[in-house]
Design a protein around this motif. Structure first.
Motif, PDB file in Angstrom:
ATOM      1  N   PHE A 156       0.827  -1.205   0.000  1.00 40.91           N
ATOM      2  CA  PHE A 156       0.000   0.000   0.000  1.00 40.91           C
ATOM      3  C   PHE A 156       0.864   1.259   0.000  1.00 40.91           C
ATOM      4  O   PHE A 156       0.547   2.237  -0.669  1.00 40.91           O
ATOM      5  CB  PHE A 156      -0.922   0.003   1.224  1.00 40.91           C
ATOM      6  CG  PHE A 156      -1.720   1.255   1.391  1.00 40.91           C
ATOM      7  CD1 PHE A 156      -2.872   1.457   0.645  1.00 40.91           C
ATOM      8  CD2 PHE A 156      -1.332   2.240   2.283  1.00 40.91           C
ATOM      9  CE1 PHE A 156      -3.617   2.618   0.779  1.00 40.91           C
ATOM     10  CE2 PHE A 156      -2.068   3.411   2.431  1.00 40.91           C
ATOM     11  CZ  PHE A 156      -3.218   3.595   1.672  1.00 40.91           C
ATOM     12  N   VAL A 157       1.949   1.219   0.743  1.00 43.80           N
ATOM     13  CA  VAL A 157       2.789   2.402   0.889  1.00 43.80           C
ATOM     14  C   VAL A 157       3.735   2.578  -0.300  1.00 43.80           C
ATOM     15  O   VAL A 157       3.958   3.714  -0.746  1.00 43.80           O
ATOM     16  CB  VAL A 157       3.601   2.330   2.203  1.00 43.80           C
ATOM     17  CG1 VAL A 157       4.581   3.502   2.299  1.00 43.80           C
ATOM     18  CG2 VAL A 157       2.662   2.337   3.408  1.00 43.80           C
ATOM     19  N   THR A 158       4.267   1.513  -0.818  1.00 43.64           N
ATOM     20  CA  THR A 158       5.354   1.631  -1.803  1.00 43.64           C
ATOM     21  C   THR A 158       4.979   1.255  -3.233  1.00 43.64           C
ATOM     22  O   THR A 158       5.676   1.648  -4.171  1.00 43.64           O
ATOM     23  CB  THR A 158       6.544   0.752  -1.375  1.00 43.64           C
ATOM     24  OG1 THR A 158       6.119  -0.625  -1.314  1.00 43.64           O
ATOM     25  CG2 THR A 158       7.063   1.174  -0.006  1.00 43.64           C
ATOM     26  N   GLN A 159       3.878   0.513  -3.422  1.00 45.82           N
ATOM     27  CA  GLN A 159       3.531   0.037  -4.752  1.00 45.82           C
ATOM     28  C   GLN A 159       2.338   0.805  -5.330  1.00 45.82           C
ATOM     29  O   GLN A 159       1.495   1.300  -4.580  1.00 45.82           O
ATOM     30  CB  GLN A 159       3.192  -1.468  -4.712  1.00 45.82           C
ATOM     31  CG  GLN A 159       4.311  -2.338  -4.196  1.00 45.82           C
ATOM     32  CD  GLN A 159       5.573  -2.221  -5.041  1.00 45.82           C
ATOM     33  OE1 GLN A 159       5.506  -2.217  -6.271  1.00 45.82           O
ATOM     34  NE2 GLN A 159       6.726  -2.129  -4.389  1.00 45.82           N
ATOM     35  N   PRO A 160       2.269   0.911  -6.680  1.00 50.66           N
ATOM     36  CA  PRO A 160       1.140   1.623  -7.299  1.00 50.66           C
ATOM     37  C   PRO A 160      -0.196   1.002  -6.912  1.00 50.66           C
ATOM     38  O   PRO A 160      -0.355  -0.221  -6.925  1.00 50.66           O
ATOM     39  CB  PRO A 160       1.420   1.472  -8.800  1.00 50.66           C
ATOM     40  CG  PRO A 160       2.902   1.238  -8.890  1.00 50.66           C
ATOM     41  CD  PRO A 160       3.258   0.450  -7.676  1.00 50.66           C
ATOM     42  N   LEU A 161      -1.150   1.854  -6.594  1.00 50.70           N
ATOM     43  CA  LEU A 161      -2.494   1.403  -6.255  1.00 50.70           C
ATOM     44  C   LEU A 161      -3.474   1.705  -7.373  1.00 50.70           C
ATOM     45  O   LEU A 161      -4.289   0.871  -7.753  1.00 50.70           O
ATOM     46  CB  LEU A 161      -2.965   2.076  -4.955  1.00 50.70           C
ATOM     47  CG  LEU A 161      -4.372   1.722  -4.472  1.00 50.70           C
ATOM     48  CD1 LEU A 161      -4.425   0.258  -4.048  1.00 50.70           C
ATOM     49  CD2 LEU A 161      -4.788   2.622  -3.307  1.00 50.70           C
ATOM     50  N   ALA A 162      -3.395   2.927  -7.919  1.00 59.57           N
ATOM     51  CA  ALA A 162      -4.250   3.324  -9.035  1.00 59.57           C
ATOM     52  C   ALA A 162      -3.534   4.410  -9.829  1.00 59.57           C
ATOM     53  O   ALA A 162      -2.873   5.282  -9.254  1.00 59.57           O
ATOM     54  CB  ALA A 162      -5.594   3.842  -8.520  1.00 59.57           C
ATOM     55  N   LEU A 163      -3.633   4.323 -11.151  1.00 62.89           N
ATOM     56  CA  LEU A 163      -3.000   5.295 -12.041  1.00 62.89           C
ATOM     57  C   LEU A 163      -1.493   5.377 -11.817  1.00 62.89           C
ATOM     58  O   LEU A 163      -0.879   6.426 -12.038  1.00 62.89           O
ATOM     59  CB  LEU A 163      -3.625   6.690 -11.857  1.00 62.89           C
ATOM     60  CG  LEU A 163      -5.142   6.779 -12.080  1.00 62.89           C
ATOM     61  CD1 LEU A 163      -5.646   8.185 -11.785  1.00 62.89           C
ATOM     62  CD2 LEU A 163      -5.488   6.361 -13.505  1.00 62.89           C
ATOM     63  N   GLY A 164      -0.900   4.273 -11.379  1.00 67.54           N
ATOM     64  CA  GLY A 164       0.538   4.243 -11.155  1.00 67.54           C
ATOM     65  C   GLY A 164       0.997   4.972  -9.903  1.00 67.54           C
ATOM     66  O   GLY A 164       2.199   5.173  -9.709  1.00 67.54           O
ATOM     67  N   ILE A 165       0.050   5.361  -9.049  1.00 67.74           N
ATOM     68  CA  ILE A 165       0.368   6.133  -7.841  1.00 67.74           C
ATOM     69  C   ILE A 165       0.188   5.250  -6.609  1.00 67.74           C
ATOM     70  O   ILE A 165      -0.859   4.610  -6.459  1.00 67.74           O
ATOM     71  CB  ILE A 165      -0.544   7.374  -7.737  1.00 67.74           C
ATOM     72  CG1 ILE A 165      -0.335   8.284  -8.952  1.00 67.74           C
ATOM     73  CG2 ILE A 165      -0.268   8.145  -6.456  1.00 67.74           C
ATOM     74  CD1 ILE A 165      -1.290   9.450  -9.015  1.00 67.74           C
ATOM     75  N   PRO A 166       1.179   5.197  -5.721  1.00 70.60           N
ATOM     76  CA  PRO A 166       1.068   4.376  -4.507  1.00 70.60           C
ATOM     77  C   PRO A 166      -0.087   4.812  -3.604  1.00 70.60           C
ATOM     78  O   PRO A 166      -0.513   5.970  -3.613  1.00 70.60           O
ATOM     79  CB  PRO A 166       2.422   4.595  -3.814  1.00 70.60           C
ATOM     80  CG  PRO A 166       3.353   4.991  -4.910  1.00 70.60           C
ATOM     81  CD  PRO A 166       2.513   5.787  -5.867  1.00 70.60           C
ATOM     82  N   GLY A 167      -0.547   3.873  -2.790  1.00 72.37           N
ATOM     83  CA  GLY A 167      -1.683   4.131  -1.916  1.00 72.37           C
ATOM     84  C   GLY A 167      -1.442   5.225  -0.904  1.00 72.37           C
ATOM     85  O   GLY A 167      -2.365   5.969  -0.553  1.00 72.37           O
ATOM     86  N   ILE A 168      -0.198   5.348  -0.424  1.00 74.41           N
ATOM     87  CA  ILE A 168       0.103   6.364   0.592  1.00 74.41           C
ATOM     88  C   ILE A 168      -0.135   7.764   0.042  1.00 74.41           C
ATOM     89  O   ILE A 168      -0.606   8.657   0.773  1.00 74.41           O
ATOM     90  CB  ILE A 168       1.564   6.213   1.095  1.00 74.41           C
ATOM     91  CG1 ILE A 168       1.897   7.236   2.175  1.00 74.41           C
ATOM     92  CG2 ILE A 168       2.554   6.340  -0.056  1.00 74.41           C
ATOM     93  CD1 ILE A 168       1.128   7.072   3.448  1.00 74.41           C
TER      94      ILE A 168
END
Length: 318
Positions: A156-168
């Motif tokens: 969640f903190v370091t990997q893309p969540l949506a649109l290539g942007i991390p969850g944090i």
């Protein structure tokens, strides 16, 4: 020409201009500093600082020389609590979130009670609480690292969540929207500005000043706890005084964003820009091989200059 002058006197505008200038400087010193991947990493680090600064922001807006120096201790304690509760298992994420929020609210409550009921100055109260938290960290850890982040939290903190942007980063955006709505569109937010501008007048108008101030410190503690949880996901494991860096930097980010140290004036949008500006500055100092002690000296000097500049506004309002 007067509107141009007033436009460039806006703290948010100044912060954005400085962000662009620092990115250009960083790119000149180290090619690739302003690349998309590097900016994304800077945004992740800025998100962690920005979450801590959200709580610091409301305490400072509340006036009465409100500054929460205990946020670093709460960040460290929350990282340790979260690491031990989840201990590498995704099933422990929700219990860890609840435990961290409870711990942050509890120590924020103690700060608020000390400031309102015991009449201890916020600077002294929160500094004393920081000492308590540091001692508690030593007792809990006993010098032995323990606990680790769950894979889901790290992703969640370091990997893309949506649109290539991390969850944090998405979380930071949501917090920014929440803060903007709360400060500008709710009775609670209006009361924060009221007690920060003139506590006595707010009290005479029926604002529950003591309860408000206790609430502000509890909010600060919970935001610091959220940051500690996310910091664990970023680093993978907790270690002693992991949150120490946020005590000074969260204050600088708030002041960089244009919030008056006298309270009653400012907002969180500028604080978000201030957090990013500070992280970029830290990245440049690292690029030119300035060690941690040198960076702390630069941050301390920056805070002193900002306090000197904004101190004039407080004297005029007084």
């Amino acid at each position: 020409m007067s509107w141009i002058t007033s436009f460039f006197k806006q703290p948010l505008v100044v912060a954005l201009i400085l962000i662009v200038a620092l990115l250009y400087l960083g790119q000149s010193l180290s090619p690739g500093f302003a690349s998309a991947d590097q900016i994304l990493r800077l945004l992740i680090v800025a998100s962690l600082l920005g979450i801590v600064a959200a709580g610091q922001n409301v305490v400072i807006l509340g006036g009465r020389e409100g500054i929460d120096l205990s946020v670093g201790g709460v960040v460290s304690l929350s990282a340790i609590i979260a690491g031990n509760v989840m201990n590498g298992a995704d099933g422990g994420i929700l219990p860890a979130v609840l435990a961290c929020l409870a711990a942050g609210a509890f120590f924020g409550l103690l700060n608020g009670l000390g400031v309102t009921l015991l009449r201890i100055p916020p600077l002294v109260m929160t500094l004393g609480m920081l000492g308590v938290l540091q001692g508690l960290l030593v007792v809990i850890r006993q010098g032995i690292p323990s606990g680790r982040a769950a894979p889901g939290l790290s992703a969640f903190v370091t990997q893309p969540l949506a649109l290539g942007i991390p969850g944090i980063i998405w979380l930071w955006i949501v917090i920014g929207l929440f803060m903007a709505f709360m400060l500008n569109r709710t009775v609670f937010g209006h009361r924060i500005y009221a007690i920060g501008s003139n506590e006595h007048a707010a009290y005479m108008a029926g604002v529950p000043v003591r309860l408000m101030r206790i609430g502000l410190f509890m909010i600060s503690g919970m935001f610091a706890a959220i940051a500690g949880l996310c910091l664990l996901g970023y680093s993978g494991s907790s270690f002693a005084n992991v949150g120490e860096q946020y005590m000074l930097s969260s204050i600088i980010a708030v002041v960089f964003g244009g919030t008056s140290l006298a309270g009653g004036k400012g907002g969180y949008t500028g604080t978000m820009a201030g957090a990013l500006l500070l992280v970029i500055l830290q990245g440049i100092l690292t690029t030119v091989n300035i060690d941690e002690s040198g960076r702390q000296m630069v941050f301390g000097a920056t805070l002193l200059l900002l306090m000197l500049f904004y101190g004039r506004g407080r004297a005029m309002r007084a």
